[in-house]
Motif scaffolding. Sequence first.
Motif, PDB file in Angstrom:
ATOM      1  N   VAL A 117      40.418  43.258  58.520  1.00 52.64           N
ATOM      2  CA  VAL A 117      39.244  42.784  59.250  1.00 52.64           C
ATOM      3  C   VAL A 117      38.347  42.013  58.292  1.00 52.64           C
ATOM      4  N   ASN A 118      37.942  40.822  58.720  1.00 51.08           N
ATOM      5  CA  ASN A 118      37.072  39.985  57.912  1.00 51.08           C
ATOM      6  C   ASN A 118      35.953  39.457  58.811  1.00 51.08           C
ATOM      7  N   ASP A 119      34.819  40.083  58.765  1.00 53.91           N
ATOM      8  CA  ASP A 119      33.728  39.735  59.677  1.00 53.91           C
ATOM      9  C   ASP A 119      32.501  39.164  58.977  1.00 53.91           C
ATOM     10  N   ASN A 120      32.616  38.871  57.700  1.00 51.17           N
ATOM     11  CA  ASN A 120      31.468  38.376  56.951  1.00 51.17           C
ATOM     12  C   ASN A 120      31.877  37.120  56.182  1.00 51.17           C
ATOM     13  N   PRO A 121      31.245  35.983  56.426  1.00 47.18           N
ATOM     14  CA  PRO A 121      31.642  34.734  55.779  1.00 47.18           C
ATOM     15  C   PRO A 121      31.174  34.599  54.331  1.00 47.18           C
ATOM     16  N   ARG A 122      30.436  35.574  53.832  1.00 45.55           N
ATOM     17  CA  ARG A 122      29.899  35.462  52.475  1.00 45.55           C
ATOM     18  C   ARG A 122      31.009  35.383  51.430  1.00 45.55           C
ATOM     19  N   LEU A 123      30.857  34.462  50.478  1.00 53.31           N
ATOM     20  CA  LEU A 123      31.770  34.340  49.348  1.00 53.31           C
ATOM     21  C   LEU A 123      31.092  34.893  48.104  1.00 53.31           C
ATOM     22  N   ARG A 124      31.882  35.494  47.222  1.00 55.53           N
ATOM     23  CA  ARG A 124      31.355  36.044  45.983  1.00 55.53           C
ATOM     24  C   ARG A 124      32.095  35.437  44.814  1.00 55.53           C
ATOM     25  N   THR A 125      31.371  35.092  43.762  1.00 54.13           N
ATOM     26  CA  THR A 125      31.970  34.452  42.591  1.00 54.13           C
ATOM     27  C   THR A 125      31.732  35.321  41.359  1.00 54.13           C
ATOM     28  N   PHE A 126      32.812  35.571  40.608  1.00 53.92           N
ATOM     29  CA  PHE A 126      32.744  36.408  39.422  1.00 53.92           C
ATOM     30  C   PHE A 126      33.453  35.726  38.260  1.00 53.92           C
ATOM     31  N   PRO A 127      32.963  35.915  37.033  1.00 52.04           N
ATOM     32  CA  PRO A 127      33.698  35.417  35.867  1.00 52.04           C
ATOM     33  C   PRO A 127      34.950  36.248  35.636  1.00 52.04           C
ATOM     34  N   LEU A 128      35.957  35.617  35.040  1.00 50.19           N
ATOM     35  CA  LEU A 128      37.196  36.316  34.727  1.00 50.19           C
ATOM     36  C   LEU A 128      37.175  36.747  33.268  1.00 50.19           C
ATOM     37  N   ALA A 129      37.636  37.952  33.005  1.00 48.75           N
ATOM     38  CA  ALA A 129      37.714  38.450  31.637  1.00 48.75           C
ATOM     39  C   ALA A 129      38.692  37.602  30.835  1.00 48.75           C
ATOM     40  N   ASP A 130      38.412  37.454  29.566  1.00 49.62           N
ATOM     41  CA  ASP A 130      39.330  36.713  28.705  1.00 49.62           C
ATOM     42  C   ASP A 130      40.692  37.403  28.692  1.00 49.62           C
ATOM     43  N   GLY A 131      41.718  36.627  28.877  1.00 52.70           N
ATOM     44  CA  GLY A 131      43.070  37.173  28.801  1.00 52.70           C
ATOM     45  C   GLY A 131      43.475  38.021  29.984  1.00 52.70           C
ATOM     46  N   VAL A 132      42.726  37.959  31.103  1.00 52.07           N
ATOM     47  CA  VAL A 132      43.079  38.762  32.267  1.00 52.07           C
ATOM     48  C   VAL A 132      44.456  38.364  32.785  1.00 52.07           C
ATOM     49  N   ASP A 133      45.279  39.336  33.076  1.00 48.25           N
ATOM     50  CA  ASP A 133      46.598  39.073  33.642  1.00 48.25           C
ATOM     51  C   ASP A 133      46.530  39.152  35.159  1.00 48.25           C
ATOM     52  N   VAL A 134      47.432  38.444  35.804  1.00 46.49           N
ATOM     53  CA  VAL A 134      47.502  38.408  37.259  1.00 46.49           C
ATOM     54  C   VAL A 134      48.873  38.922  37.679  1.00 46.49           C
ATOM     55  N   LEU A 135      48.907  39.845  38.651  1.00 46.25           N
ATOM     56  CA  LEU A 135      50.171  40.367  39.157  1.00 46.25           C
ATOM     57  C   LEU A 135      50.471  39.677  40.483  1.00 46.25           C
ATOM     58  N   LEU A 136      51.471  38.792  40.456  1.00 47.22           N
ATOM     59  CA  LEU A 136      51.864  38.057  41.653  1.00 47.22           C
ATOM     60  C   LEU A 136      53.119  38.666  42.249  1.00 47.22           C
ATOM     61  N   LEU A 137      53.443  38.292  43.466  1.00 50.44           N
ATOM     62  CA  LEU A 137      54.680  38.739  44.102  1.00 50.44           C
ATOM     63  C   LEU A 137      55.675  37.589  44.070  1.00 50.44           C
ATOM     64  N   GLY A 138      56.783  37.822  43.415  1.00 50.09           N
ATOM     65  CA  GLY A 138      57.792  36.778  43.289  1.00 50.09           C
ATOM     66  C   GLY A 138      59.137  37.265  43.740  1.00 50.09           C
ATOM     67  N   SER A 139      59.993  36.331  44.104  1.00 49.10           N
ATOM     68  CA  SER A 139      61.332  36.666  44.569  1.00 49.10           C
ATOM     69  C   SER A 139      62.359  36.241  43.535  1.00 49.10           C
TER      70      SER A 139
END
Length: 382
Positions: free
Chosen positions: A291-313
């Motif tokens: 459920v997404n009922d609020n259009p507000r966007l939030r912006t945050f800085p990313l930590a140095d060297g942050v890793d991202v876990l993606l879904l890959g095939s």
Amino acid sequence: MRIRLFVVGLVLGLVATACTTSDTATSGIAFPTTTTTVSIDPPPTTAPGASPITTTTLAAPATTTTTMVSTSVAGDIPVAAVVASVEADYQARWDYYQPEKPRGVVGPVAIKCDNSGDVAFGAVLQCEATPQEEREYWPDPFAITVLVTGEDATHWYEVGGSLVADYQTIGAGMFCRDLIASESTFAGYPHAVAYWFMEGQPDRMDADRDGIPCETVFTLWDIAGFWHGTSRGEATDIHFGTVTDVAARGSGYELTIDYAFFLGGLEADLAAEAAGDIGPGEGVPNDYFIVNDNPRLRTFPLADGVDVLLLGSRQQIEPIPVALPVWIDLLAEVDRCETADWPDDCARIGGDDWHWYGNGHLPYWIQLEGDTVIRIEEQYLP
């Protein structure tokens, strides 16, 4: 805007380590409010509509033997009130789904537990549930374990079966990674929390001492899904939503996200019914609804060297850890391909080794430390 998707399987469970959020969180993890409805595959579920709470701790053996001693964490939450809350949850699900769509719901039950006193956060109640309605596949009493996960009788998490024998088998003194590697009952997050309770909430399983164990070895969905709705949920600072932008900011980067609620069980069905997506008692496909009922966007800085876990095939869909610059390049490639109406060279975004499942259109879980994003994980959708 409303989006409806149907989920076939929860891939994050493949990590054996495995979330949710809102601006005005309805109890623990901030369940973001943005504008999207989606049906999704069930990850580990809490009793629908209930929050983890209360404390009965099964203490770890004092010696190296595996004889378990059941003790209570003293508190002011009556076990009878916890039992009544669990029974009410069974009744509510039965009332909603039966008789046309039982969906495996047991029906009304009478519950008896091994403790009848007052308990507090961290209690582990070994209980027996007796169905009050005759059901072909639930004719007899069955064991359940109820974890007290908050500060009142409505905060609890139920796992199937009795954990006493499993605890005796695996023994005391385990670390979170040990539990995952053991491939035992305790390899999943709810059971790992139960083990932490049974061990007396040791610091060795909660390195930052924030009352949330095993945060670094399970996925964000596992952690958020368990603590959602409890006072401990806010401590996880885990949020769910759609990443709308990743941009340079000074010498680093910042992320913009549109928060949403990731719901399951009866909570998902009631939300979908209220939204007009299903009829009374129907149940959402795959047991999940966003459920997404609020259009507000939030912006945050990313930590140095942050890793991202993606879904890959590769041969199957699996979590793929990538460095932040790689993720940014992949997002740019998605933009290029969409602008060019997906030419042939966009068939396998991600490279020869793996294909990015969903091509950058899946939602994410993020974890904050202060106002900085320290973890990013993609959520599977079919």
